[in-house]
Design a protein around this motif. Structure first.
Motif, mmCIF file in Angstrom:
data_model
loop_
_atom_site.group_PDB
_atom_site.id
_atom_site.type_symbol
_atom_site.label_atom_id
_atom_site.label_comp_id
_atom_site.label_asym_id
_atom_site.label_seq_id
_atom_site.Cartn_x
_atom_site.Cartn_y
_atom_site.Cartn_z
ATOM 1 N N ILE A 10 -16.296 -30.590 38.587
ATOM 2 C CA ILE A 10 -14.932 -30.413 39.095
ATOM 3 C C ILE A 10 -14.935 -29.135 39.919
ATOM 4 O O ILE A 10 -15.305 -28.074 39.424
ATOM 5 N N CYS A 11 -14.558 -29.270 41.176
ATOM 6 C CA CYS A 11 -14.463 -28.125 42.059
ATOM 7 C C CYS A 11 -13.018 -27.634 42.034
ATOM 8 O O CYS A 11 -12.106 -28.387 42.374
ATOM 9 N N ILE A 12 -12.821 -26.409 41.604
ATOM 10 C CA ILE A 12 -11.489 -25.800 41.625
ATOM 11 C C ILE A 12 -11.387 -25.030 42.930
ATOM 12 O O ILE A 12 -12.125 -24.077 43.156
ATOM 13 N N SER A 13 -10.510 -25.470 43.794
ATOM 14 C CA SER A 13 -10.342 -24.863 45.106
ATOM 15 C C SER A 13 -9.083 -24.003 45.093
ATOM 16 O O SER A 13 -8.004 -24.497 44.766
ATOM 17 N N THR A 14 -9.244 -22.723 45.418
ATOM 18 C CA THR A 14 -8.098 -21.813 45.473
ATOM 19 C C THR A 14 -8.066 -21.129 46.834
ATOM 20 O O THR A 14 -9.018 -21.192 47.599
ATOM 21 N N ASP A 15 -6.982 -20.434 47.086
ATOM 22 C CA ASP A 15 -6.893 -19.647 48.308
ATOM 23 C C ASP A 15 -6.759 -18.158 47.987
ATOM 24 O O ASP A 15 -6.393 -17.365 48.831
ATOM 25 N N ASN A 16 -7.095 -17.773 46.744
ATOM 26 C CA ASN A 16 -6.900 -16.408 46.291
ATOM 27 C C ASN A 16 -8.132 -15.945 45.501
ATOM 28 O O ASN A 16 -8.368 -16.439 44.395
ATOM 29 N N PRO A 17 -8.918 -14.995 46.031
ATOM 30 C CA PRO A 17 -10.121 -14.537 45.328
ATOM 31 C C PRO A 17 -9.849 -13.985 43.928
ATOM 32 O O PRO A 17 -10.642 -14.200 43.009
ATOM 33 N N GLN A 18 -8.741 -13.288 43.745
ATOM 34 C CA GLN A 18 -8.429 -12.744 42.416
ATOM 35 C C GLN A 18 -8.179 -13.880 41.425
ATOM 36 O O GLN A 18 -8.645 -13.838 40.291
ATOM 37 N N ASN A 19 -7.456 -14.896 41.851
ATOM 38 C CA ASN A 19 -7.216 -16.057 41.003
ATOM 39 C C ASN A 19 -8.544 -16.737 40.661
ATOM 40 O O ASN A 19 -8.771 -17.151 39.525
ATOM 41 N N SER A 20 -9.438 -16.823 41.638
ATOM 42 C CA SER A 20 -10.763 -17.406 41.401
ATOM 43 C C SER A 20 -11.523 -16.613 40.344
ATOM 44 O O SER A 20 -12.127 -17.189 39.429
ATOM 45 N N ARG A 21 -11.493 -15.292 40.452
ATOM 46 C CA ARG A 21 -12.189 -14.439 39.469
ATOM 47 C C ARG A 21 -11.626 -14.641 38.065
ATOM 48 O O ARG A 21 -12.373 -14.749 37.094
ATOM 49 N N GLU A 22 -10.310 -14.696 37.960
ATOM 50 C CA GLU A 22 -9.684 -14.862 36.640
ATOM 51 C C GLU A 22 -10.065 -16.202 36.013
ATOM 52 O O GLU A 22 -10.418 -16.259 34.834
ATOM 53 N N MET A 23 -10.005 -17.280 36.800
ATOM 54 C CA MET A 23 -10.373 -18.594 36.266
ATOM 55 C C MET A 23 -11.861 -18.633 35.897
ATOM 56 O O MET A 23 -12.233 -19.170 34.853
ATOM 57 N N PHE A 24 -12.698 -18.049 36.743
ATOM 58 C CA PHE A 24 -14.130 -18.031 36.478
ATOM 59 C C PHE A 24 -14.427 -17.299 35.171
ATOM 60 O O PHE A 24 -15.208 -17.776 34.341
ATOM 61 N N GLU A 25 -13.795 -16.140 34.985
ATOM 62 C CA GLU A 25 -14.001 -15.364 33.754
ATOM 63 C C GLU A 25 -13.555 -16.147 32.526
ATOM 64 O O GLU A 25 -14.245 -16.176 31.505
ATOM 65 N N GLU A 26 -12.410 -16.789 32.606
ATOM 66 C CA GLU A 26 -11.921 -17.559 31.463
ATOM 67 C C GLU A 26 -12.838 -18.739 31.151
ATOM 68 O O GLU A 26 -13.153 -19.001 29.990
ATOM 69 N N LEU A 27 -13.269 -19.463 32.175
ATOM 70 C CA LEU A 27 -14.165 -20.603 31.958
ATOM 71 C C LEU A 27 -15.531 -20.155 31.437
ATOM 72 O O LEU A 27 -16.215 -20.908 30.746
ATOM 73 N N SER A 28 -15.921 -18.918 31.762
ATOM 74 C CA SER A 28 -17.216 -18.391 31.325
ATOM 75 C C SER A 28 -17.241 -18.009 29.853
ATOM 76 O O SER A 28 -18.319 -17.926 29.262
ATOM 77 N N ASN A 29 -16.060 -17.765 29.257
ATOM 78 C CA ASN A 29 -16.016 -17.385 27.837
ATOM 79 C C ASN A 29 -16.674 -18.468 26.989
ATOM 80 O O ASN A 29 -16.233 -19.613 26.991
ATOM 81 N N ASP A 30 -17.741 -18.120 26.308
ATOM 82 C CA ASP A 30 -18.523 -19.038 25.470
ATOM 83 C C ASP A 30 -19.154 -20.163 26.282
ATOM 84 O O ASP A 30 -19.568 -21.181 25.731
ATOM 85 N N GLY A 31 -19.217 -19.993 27.601
ATOM 86 C CA GLY A 31 -19.847 -20.987 28.475
ATOM 87 C C GLY A 31 -21.136 -20.438 29.057
ATOM 88 O O GLY A 31 -21.654 -19.409 28.612
#
Length: 141
Positions: free
Chosen positions: A86-107
């Motif tokens: 699943i490709c999550i496409s955003t237009d905001n780098p900060q939003n991308s960082r936050e989602m990436f960090e959350e998905l990375s927890n225990d991943g």
């Protein structure tokens, strides 16, 4: 803020064939396609001959939905069943960082979130449930 979830198919050297197949089977419209040899050259990582004609990225329109796909790079593991992400496409780098960090927890981070020639913030991660995500931020570097 704009966020979209886009199916992303990872093929094993047959993405061009898959594009033709989906154009016929699903009346898909090819919006973009680029092979590895059409990407900017990187002298530190010369492109092997067997990679040149593989698809590095393509986008198709199927009805009202976009589907993205690419080939694996020669030598990368590929197994039927894990070729859909699943490709999550955003237009905001900060939003991308936050989602990436959350998905990375225990991943497991498979590519750290970073600036690339095609995105100001791109990375991939498998979450703790085994779901593969790509985070893609629209915009120019």
């Amino acid at each position: 803020m704009s966020v979209r979830l886009i199916p992303y198919l990872v093929m094993n050297g047959n993405a061009a064939e898959a594009i033709e197949f989906y154009q016929k089977a699903l009346n898909a419209q090819l919006l973009f396609s680029q092979s590895f040899d059409e990407m900017p050259e990187n002298p530190e990582f010369p492109l092997p001959e067997e990679a040149k004609k593989r698809i590095s990225h393509a986008t198709m329109q199927v009805g009202e939905t976009e589907v993205m796909l690419s080939d694996t790079f020669p030598g990368q593991p590929h197994q039927s069943g894990n070729q859909v992400t699943i490709c999550i496409s955003t237009d905001n780098p900060q939003n991308s960082r936050e989602m990436f960090e959350e998905l990375s927890n225990d991943g497991v981070v498979t590519m750290p979130l970073q600036e690339t020639f095609f995105s100001p913030a791109y990375g991939s991660v498998t979450d703790k449930f085994g779901v593969n995500f790509q985070i893609y931020t629209k915009g120019q570097n």
